[in-house]
Design an enzyme around this catalytic site. Structure first.
Site, PDB file in Angstrom:
ATOM      1  N   ARG A  49      75.994  75.177  68.967  1.00 31.47           N
ATOM      2  CA  ARG A  49      76.270  76.440  69.676  1.00 31.47           C
ATOM      3  C   ARG A  49      75.007  77.142  70.165  1.00 31.47           C
ATOM      4  NH1 ARG A  49      80.991  79.086  65.794  1.00 31.47           N
ATOM      5  NH2 ARG A  49      82.293  77.211  65.658  1.00 31.47           N
TER       6      ARG A  49
ATOM      7  N   HIS B 133      73.127  67.309  70.165  1.00 38.49           N
ATOM      8  CA  HIS B 133      72.647  68.674  69.938  1.00 38.49           C
ATOM      9  C   HIS B 133      71.445  68.743  69.001  1.00 38.49           C
ATOM     10  CE1 HIS B 133      75.982  70.231  72.248  1.00 38.49           C
ATOM     11  NE2 HIS B 133      76.827  69.551  71.500  1.00 38.49           N
TER      12      HIS B 133
ATOM     13  N   ARG C 232      76.135 107.456  51.424  1.00 35.67           N
ATOM     14  CA  ARG C 232      76.482 106.450  52.419  1.00 35.67           C
ATOM     15  C   ARG C 232      77.994 106.345  52.534  1.00 35.67           C
ATOM     16  NH1 ARG C 232      71.999 103.144  53.596  1.00 35.67           N
ATOM     17  NH2 ARG C 232      73.365 102.242  55.187  1.00 35.67           N
TER      18      ARG C 232
ATOM     19  N   PRO D   9      76.282  79.396  58.284  1.00 35.23           N
ATOM     20  CA  PRO D   9      75.569  79.144  57.028  1.00 35.23           C
ATOM     21  C   PRO D   9      75.015  80.433  56.451  1.00 35.23           C
ATOM     22  CG  PRO D   9      74.977  77.526  58.680  1.00 35.23           C
ATOM     23  CD  PRO D   9      75.788  78.577  59.385  1.00 35.23           C
ATOM     24  N   GLU D  10      75.338  80.690  55.187  1.00 33.02           N
ATOM     25  CA  GLU D  10      74.857  81.893  54.527  1.00 33.02           C
ATOM     26  C   GLU D  10      73.721  81.536  53.577  1.00 33.02           C
ATOM     27  OE1 GLU D  10      78.023  84.308  53.008  1.00 33.02           O
ATOM     28  OE2 GLU D  10      79.223  84.090  54.813  1.00 33.02           O
TER      29      GLU D  10
END
Length: 270
Positions: free
Chosen positions: A109, A90, A151, A2-3
């Site tokens: 997980r 879970h 960078r 999930p972002e």
């Protein structure tokens, strides 16, 4: 994983059910997440939720005694469940509300976390070094251009660095770079001011569109209502290797940057 849009979708989904409500019972069925669940989260018991906010990919449940810091990890979710709904295998943490409804933290997980920061304590180490929010006004072209000077890292890895800007995950970085016409492997210091502006605008646009559509559909993600997001249907380049670019019809290419899959159009992105 999930972002930011998925996390923001979750925040918006659970917020109306929590703010102003009191947690009657805190039950930790399995404390062995990415980091052990601290005993201090029991301070939520009997506490009233003042706000549900987000910092990057972290959800923050604020009560008078402090803040629960929640990360969904690779496969986690938060759901508001009726009391009669049977707990799943879970569902590691349950926060029962005075109304009887239950906020359940589900994480097959166990890469997520459920941590605690007491009121008045210094900012938690997980939050202290985070960069600006991508949708905030302080994330602008001047900021991104100035930080990118000297960078050598690829521009994609640069914008995925949470110390530069939070919450621009792999999917959304690929999509924003396509929209801005910038190839993901190009060194960050080669970004021009004009490109910095285009990239900032693309990041904001992609994230806002994704939030509006409910987050990207990932295999393990469901939003707070138990329904998958829908933004994956609108992806232009991510996961589309060999398929036609929606702009020029050239085949989408794939490369690995920083051990993450990257997708781009060699004609539209320079």
């Amino acid at each position: 994983m999930p972002e930011l849009p998925e996390v923001e979708t979750t925040r918006r989904g659970i917020q109306p059910h929590l703010v102003g409500k009191t947690f009657r019972q805190v039950t930790v069925h399995n404390p062995n997440l990415r980091w052990p669940v601290p005993q201090e989260i029991n301070a939520l018991q009997g506490a009233t939720v003042e706000s549900v906010t987000r910092r990057g990919k972290y959800l923050l449940l604020d009560v008078a005694a402090g803040t629960a810091i929640v990360h969904l990890g690779m496969s986690g979710s938060l759901r508001i469940c009726p009391p009669e709904e049977e707990r799943r295998k879970h569902d590691h943490i349950e926060l029962e509300l005075a109304s009887g409804s239950i906020l359940r933290f589900h994480d097959p997980r166990r890469f997520g976390c459920f941590l605690w920061q007491g009121a008045g304590e210094s900012t938690h180490t997980l939050l202290a070094s985070l960069g600006p929010e991508p949708l905030a006004s302080d994330f602008d072209a001047d900021y991104l251009y100035a930080l990118s000077r000297k960078r050598q890292v690829s521009i994609k890895n640069f914008i995925m660095n949470s110390k530069v800007v939070v919450g621009v995950g792999n999917i959304y970085a690929s999509e924003a770079l396509f929209m801005a016409g910038i190839r993901p492997g190009r060194a960050a210091h080669r970004l021009t001011r004009r490109e910095a502006l285009a990239l900032v605008e693309a990041i904001k646009h992609v994230l806002l569109r994704s939030i509006k559509q409910g987050g990207t559909t990932l295999r393990d993600f469901t939003n707070s209502d138990g329904n998958p997001g829908y933004f994956a249907q609108s992806l232009n380049v991510y996961g589309r290797t060999g398929k036609a670019c929606p702009a020029c019809k050239s085949p989408i290419k794939h490369q690995v940057l920083g051990q993450r899959a990257s997708f781009y159009c060699s004609q539209c992105q320079k």
